[in-house]
Scaffold this active site. Structure first.
Site, mmCIF file in Angstrom:
data_model
loop_
_atom_site.group_PDB
_atom_site.id
_atom_site.type_symbol
_atom_site.label_atom_id
_atom_site.label_comp_id
_atom_site.label_asym_id
_atom_site.label_seq_id
_atom_site.Cartn_x
_atom_site.Cartn_y
_atom_site.Cartn_z
ATOM 1 N N GLY A 8 -13.772 40.062 -3.929
ATOM 2 C CA GLY A 8 -14.854 40.958 -3.482
ATOM 3 C C GLY A 8 -14.998 40.885 -1.964
ATOM 4 N N TYR A 11 -20.224 43.231 1.549
ATOM 5 C CA TYR A 11 -21.195 42.777 2.551
ATOM 6 C C TYR A 11 -21.343 41.257 2.540
ATOM 7 C CZ TYR A 11 -22.683 47.504 3.634
ATOM 8 O OH TYR A 11 -22.716 48.799 4.077
ATOM 9 N N ASN A 87 -19.687 43.087 -7.371
ATOM 10 C CA ASN A 87 -20.940 43.779 -7.666
ATOM 11 C C ASN A 87 -21.550 43.264 -8.963
ATOM 12 O OD1 ASN A 87 -18.543 45.409 -6.831
ATOM 13 N ND2 ASN A 87 -20.113 46.791 -6.103
ATOM 14 N N SER A 127 -21.863 35.921 -6.168
ATOM 15 C CA SER A 127 -22.707 37.063 -6.552
ATOM 16 C C SER A 127 -24.040 36.552 -7.067
ATOM 17 C CB SER A 127 -22.077 37.852 -7.707
ATOM 18 O OG SER A 127 -20.803 38.319 -7.389
ATOM 19 N N LEU A 159 -27.956 35.345 2.939
ATOM 20 C CA LEU A 159 -27.919 36.111 4.201
ATOM 21 C C LEU A 159 -28.668 37.421 4.035
ATOM 22 C CD1 LEU A 159 -25.847 38.793 4.095
ATOM 23 C CD2 LEU A 159 -24.132 37.017 4.075
ATOM 24 N N LYS A 216 -32.112 31.753 -6.551
ATOM 25 C CA LYS A 216 -31.752 32.982 -5.819
ATOM 26 C C LYS A 216 -32.657 34.137 -6.253
ATOM 27 C CE LYS A 216 -29.787 36.110 -3.497
ATOM 28 N NZ LYS A 216 -29.966 36.239 -2.056
ATOM 29 N N ALA A 221 -37.534 37.483 -5.217
ATOM 30 C CA ALA A 221 -38.790 37.971 -5.802
ATOM 31 C C ALA A 221 -39.972 37.589 -4.900
ATOM 32 C CB ALA A 221 -38.967 37.399 -7.209
ATOM 33 N N CYS A 272 -30.575 44.414 -2.895
ATOM 34 C CA CYS A 272 -30.908 43.209 -3.676
ATOM 35 C C CYS A 272 -32.292 43.183 -4.306
ATOM 36 C CB CYS A 272 -30.749 41.977 -2.786
ATOM 37 S SG CYS A 272 -29.053 41.743 -2.248
HETATM 38 N N1 LIG Z 1 -25.580 42.516 0.344
HETATM 39 C C1 LIG Z 1 -26.296 41.435 0.539
HETATM 40 O O1 LIG Z 1 -26.987 41.309 1.542
HETATM 41 C C2 LIG Z 1 -26.267 40.320 -0.472
HETATM 42 C C3 LIG Z 1 -26.830 39.082 -0.118
HETATM 43 C C4 LIG Z 1 -26.820 38.048 -1.048
HETATM 44 C C5 LIG Z 1 -26.225 38.237 -2.302
HETATM 45 N N2 LIG Z 1 -25.689 39.444 -2.621
HETATM 46 C C6 LIG Z 1 -25.021 39.575 -3.926
HETATM 47 O O2 LIG Z 1 -23.605 39.445 -3.716
HETATM 48 C C7 LIG Z 1 -22.865 40.286 -4.628
HETATM 49 C C8 LIG Z 1 -21.976 41.226 -3.850
HETATM 50 O O3 LIG Z 1 -22.801 42.050 -3.050
HETATM 51 P P1 LIG Z 1 -22.186 42.934 -1.871
HETATM 52 O O4 LIG Z 1 -23.344 43.501 -1.148
HETATM 53 O O5 LIG Z 1 -21.156 42.164 -1.126
HETATM 54 O O6 LIG Z 1 -21.452 44.082 -2.738
HETATM 55 P P2 LIG Z 1 -20.331 45.082 -2.256
HETATM 56 O O7 LIG Z 1 -20.379 46.257 -3.146
HETATM 57 O O8 LIG Z 1 -20.424 45.291 -0.785
HETATM 58 O O9 LIG Z 1 -18.969 44.273 -2.521
HETATM 59 C C9 LIG Z 1 -18.481 43.960 -3.781
HETATM 60 C C10 LIG Z 1 -16.961 44.161 -3.766
HETATM 61 O O10 LIG Z 1 -16.386 43.650 -4.968
HETATM 62 C C11 LIG Z 1 -15.260 44.446 -5.293
HETATM 63 N N3 LIG Z 1 -14.899 44.216 -6.690
HETATM 64 C C12 LIG Z 1 -15.634 44.535 -7.804
HETATM 65 N N4 LIG Z 1 -14.991 44.110 -8.893
HETATM 66 C C13 LIG Z 1 -13.837 43.509 -8.482
HETATM 67 C C14 LIG Z 1 -12.755 42.870 -9.163
HETATM 68 N N5 LIG Z 1 -12.748 42.739 -10.499
HETATM 69 N N6 LIG Z 1 -11.718 42.386 -8.428
HETATM 70 C C15 LIG Z 1 -11.722 42.504 -7.077
HETATM 71 N N7 LIG Z 1 -12.726 43.096 -6.375
HETATM 72 C C16 LIG Z 1 -13.777 43.586 -7.082
HETATM 73 C C17 LIG Z 1 -15.713 45.854 -4.976
HETATM 74 O O11 LIG Z 1 -14.633 46.747 -4.805
HETATM 75 C C18 LIG Z 1 -16.533 45.621 -3.690
HETATM 76 O O12 LIG Z 1 -15.748 45.839 -2.527
HETATM 77 C C19 LIG Z 1 -23.934 40.970 -5.486
HETATM 78 O O13 LIG Z 1 -24.118 40.204 -6.653
HETATM 79 C C20 LIG Z 1 -25.182 40.908 -4.628
HETATM 80 O O14 LIG Z 1 -26.356 40.916 -5.398
HETATM 81 C C21 LIG Z 1 -25.691 40.475 -1.733
HETATM 82 O O1 LIG Z 2 -41.930 42.384 6.592
HETATM 83 C C1 LIG Z 2 -41.033 43.064 6.096
HETATM 84 C C2 LIG Z 2 -39.702 42.594 5.930
HETATM 85 C C3 LIG Z 2 -38.744 43.424 5.343
HETATM 86 N N1 LIG Z 2 -39.085 44.684 4.943
HETATM 87 C C4 LIG Z 2 -38.066 45.530 4.284
HETATM 88 O O2 LIG Z 2 -37.507 44.810 3.200
HETATM 89 C C5 LIG Z 2 -36.156 45.237 2.968
HETATM 90 C C6 LIG Z 2 -35.225 44.041 2.877
HETATM 91 O O3 LIG Z 2 -35.117 43.428 4.150
HETATM 92 P P1 LIG Z 2 -34.334 42.042 4.373
HETATM 93 O O4 LIG Z 2 -34.783 41.063 3.380
HETATM 94 O O5 LIG Z 2 -34.481 41.686 5.787
HETATM 95 O O6 LIG Z 2 -32.811 42.467 4.143
HETATM 96 P P2 LIG Z 2 -31.759 42.199 2.952
HETATM 97 O O7 LIG Z 2 -30.414 42.319 3.549
HETATM 98 O O8 LIG Z 2 -32.100 43.060 1.789
HETATM 99 O O9 LIG Z 2 -31.951 40.652 2.564
HETATM 100 C C7 LIG Z 2 -32.639 40.235 1.395
HETATM 101 O O10 LIG Z 2 -31.813 40.312 0.263
HETATM 102 C C8 LIG Z 2 -30.594 39.537 0.376
HETATM 103 C C9 LIG Z 2 -29.761 39.836 -0.837
HETATM 104 O O11 LIG Z 2 -30.070 39.069 -1.933
HETATM 105 C C10 LIG Z 2 -30.968 38.057 0.509
HETATM 106 O O12 LIG Z 2 -29.786 37.288 0.610
HETATM 107 C C11 LIG Z 2 -31.844 37.879 1.747
HETATM 108 O O13 LIG Z 2 -32.245 36.523 1.857
HETATM 109 C C12 LIG Z 2 -33.071 38.783 1.629
HETATM 110 O O14 LIG Z 2 -33.849 38.710 2.818
HETATM 111 C C13 LIG Z 2 -35.824 46.191 4.117
HETATM 112 O O15 LIG Z 2 -35.954 47.518 3.667
HETATM 113 C C14 LIG Z 2 -36.877 45.872 5.165
HETATM 114 O O16 LIG Z 2 -37.160 46.960 6.008
HETATM 115 C C15 LIG Z 2 -40.380 45.150 5.096
HETATM 116 O O17 LIG Z 2 -40.698 46.284 4.723
HETATM 117 N N2 LIG Z 2 -41.327 44.336 5.679
#
Ligand SMILES: NC(=O)c1ccc[n+]([C@@H]2O[C@H](COP(=O)([O-])OP(=O)(O)OC[C@H]3O[C@@H](n4cnc5c(N)ncnc54)[C@H](O)[C@@H]3O)[C@@H](O)[C@H]2O)c1
Ligand SMILES: O=c1ccn([C@@H]2O[C@H](COP(=O)(O)OP(=O)(O)O[C@H]3O[C@H](CO)[C@@H](O)[C@H](O)[C@H]3O)[C@@H](O)[C@H]2O)c(=O)[nH]1
Length: 480
Positions: A8, A11, A87, A127, A159, A216, A221, A272
């Site tokens: 994966g 992001y 995902n 994930s 992050l 997480k 939440a 998320c």
């Molecule tokens: N985006 C965030 O800020 C964030 C932060 C913390 C946790 N997470 C969690 O991390 C996970 C990934 O989120 P993301 O934002 O990176 O998603 P994303 O959609 O940006 O990336 C996921 C990637 O996995 C790939 N993929 C799916 N199935 C696959 C497979 N079987 N083999 C190889 N590749 C495969 C997809 O093509 C995609 O590029 C989710 O569970 C999300 O909830 C996201």
């Molecule tokens: O006081 C605040 C803070 C944030 N937001 C909004 O809340 C959303 C989420 O913001 P933020 O949490 O900064 O970004 P994410 O990238 O969604 O990060 C959250 O979701 C990630 C995925 O799980 C976690 O890893 C992070 O710790 C958690 O902060 C955005 O629309 C912000 O504009 C507000 O409206 N008011």
């Protein structure tokens, strides 16, 4: 040499692995994905995601100890530690639809790991997954293992987008959950050793698997709950003449509460918060805890209420109709410093205005027209599937145009809605914007970033979330 493979390249997978590679030069890191265009972009000068500082980190180690590849099986086979960062969308069909996490991609990754592995491996849940997922993954791996030993760890990522590199370099904590057996403890230590290259020992927390998985969901939440709490108070501020910025400042000064995450807004977005709370709600329901489920459901209800309240403010201010009126939308990403639009409140606000037949002119410095059109025509939750499984050419929404300049968006508009807190929107020449708009000219600030008094002096009617209302708005109902 220790070899890491991350399944994966999104992001989370991309930035996380780039930081591991840059901090651990003696570890070889391969990031693999089924999406050919995504991997091609990671190998080009135009990375697939916008994240401040990411380019630099990738350039430092790509081709040395960081590799991006579509050869998923080869790199999994060679790895000692396999991160899975695919995902985990909300299910759209079947049992738990609209709430439960869809583990299709996770399960297919786990089955592939079992199929191709020829040596013992540590498999790391990166994930965000429902609590107890590790048990299911363990079963899939061990029932298909041909005698190979797999240790499952939970290492959720905290992050936030827009600050990912900063967060990864300097995390509040790294959380590692594992089995409380000698093999489990050894696996936890191996992953600890990776993070110990740059994270102080007391910030690496170890726990049992279920605590790590649940922490997480609970952390997200709690964060979202703070935003819904302040947004709920913002509605009361508007009704009473209190100012939400003053209230949240006073509340946040209490050291037990703290000042962060108390900014009232048009609503939280991002991939998320909603997904993870729905997942939590579903788990509570499945465990016979409807009261707990309902408590967390309310966080999402208030978020939806905040978005529809904003739309109602816009429509009711403009004589109860926006039909045929041009409205400028400044900002489409779910927050500043990212081009990510997943679950952005802009989608619901735009759909609400389009429902009242507005003409929208949208500008975001990091989001292109194709993405905006896809978002406005895609079904709820479809966005969270790998790109090649999403609808390819959605019919474009005709009342929407996308421009590359805030002034162009606002030209001849009746109103301007600020939906993302991009810094550049603070410093626009609002006199110039006013001069080129229809009158009365409105600004609806969904992020509380403009100086409302200055704008009023220019002649605008201004709505700022949770702030004392203009006389004009006082007579217009905000809630239908
Ligand atoms: N985006 C965030 O800020 C964030 C932060 C913390 C946790 N997470 C969690 O991390 C996970 C990934 O989120 P993301 O934002 O990176 O998603 P994303 O959609 O940006 O990336 C996921 C990637 O996995 C790939 N993929 C799916 N199935 C696959 C497979 N079987 N083999 C190889 N590749 C495969 C997809 O093509 C995609 O590029 C989710 O569970 C999300 O909830 C996201
Ligand atoms: O006081 C605040 C803070 C944030 N937001 C909004 O809340 C959303 C989420 O913001 P933020 O949490 O900064 O970004 P994410 O990238 O969604 O990060 C959250 O979701 C990630 C995925 O799980 C976690 O890893 C992070 O710790 C958690 O902060 C955005 O629309 C912000 O504009 C507000 O409206 N008011």
């Amino acid at each position: 040499m220790v070899k890491i493979c991350c399944i994966g390249a999104g992001y989370v997978g991309g930035p996380t692995m780039a930081v591991i590679a840059v901090k651990c030069p003696e570890i070889e890191v391969a990031v693999v994905d089924i999406s050919v265009p995504r991997i091609a972009a990671w190998n080009s000068d135009q990375l697939p995601i916008y994240e401040p500082g990411l380019d630099d980190v990738v350039k430092q180690c790509r081709g040395k100890n960081l590799f991006f590849s579509t050869d998923v099986e080869k790199h999994v086979m060679e790895a000692d530690i396999v991160f899975v960062s695919v995902n985990t969308p909300t299910k759209t069909q079947g049992l738990g639809a609209g709430k439960a996490a869809d583990l299709t991609y996770w399960e297919s990754a786990a089955r592939m790991i079992a199929d191709v592995s020829k040596s013992d491996k540590i498999v790391v849940e990166k994930s965000t997954v429902p609590v107890k997922t590790a048990e299911a993954i363990e079963k899939i791996l061990t029932h298909n293992s041909k005698g190979i030993n797999f240790q499952i760890l939970s290492n959720p990522e905290f992050l936030a987008e827009g600050t990912a590199i900063k967060d990864l370099f300097n995390p509040d904590r790294v959380l590692i959950g594992g089995r409380e057996t000698p093999e489990g403890t050894k696996a936890v230590q191996a992953l600890r050793d990776v993070y110990a290259h740059w994270v102080p020992a007391d910030q690496i927390i170890c726990s049992n698997l279920w605590s790590a998985e649940l922490s997480k969901l609970a952390a997200n939440a709690f964060l979202a709950q703070r935003i819904s709490s302040v947004n709920a108070i913002s509605a009361l501020c508007e009704a009473t003449g209190a100012n939400v910025s003053e209230v949240s400042y006073s509340v946040g000064k209490d050291s037990r509460i703290g000042p962060k995450f108390l900014n009232a807004s048009v609503g939280f977005g991002g991939s998320c918060f909603q997904k993870d709370i729905l997942n939590l709600v579903y788990i509570c329901e499945c465990n016979g805890l409807p009261e707990v489920a309902n408590y967390w459901k309310q966080v999402i209800k208030i978020n939806d209420y905040q978005k529809s309240r904003f739309v109602n403010r816009v429509v009711s201010s403009m004589f109860n109709t926006v039909s045929g009126k041009k409205i400028a939308i400044l900002g489409f990403a779910f927050k500043k410093d990212t081009g990510d639009t997943r679950e952005t409140p802009a989608i619901d606000v735009c759909k609400g205005l389009l429902g009242d037949k507005a003409q929208l002119s949208i500008y975001d410095p990091q989001v292109n027209e194709d993405q905006i059109q896809r978002d406005l025509s895609m079904k709820k939750f479809d966005w969270d599937h790998p790109l090649h499984l999403q609808p390819m050419s959605p019919t474009s929404v005709k009342q929407v145009s996308c421009v590359w300049d805030a002034y162009e968006a606002a030209k001849d508009a009746h109103g301007v809605c600020i939906l993302t807190e991009w810094d550049e929107f603070k410093y626009l020449d609002y006199q110039r914007i006013y001069d080129n708009m229809k009158k009365p000219a409105f600004v609806f600030d969904g992020r509380n970033i403009v100086d409302a008094d200055k704008l009023r002096q220019i002649g605008f009617i201004v709505y700022s979330i949770g702030k004392p209302l203009d006389a004009w708005l006082k007579d217009m109902p905000a809630v239908v």
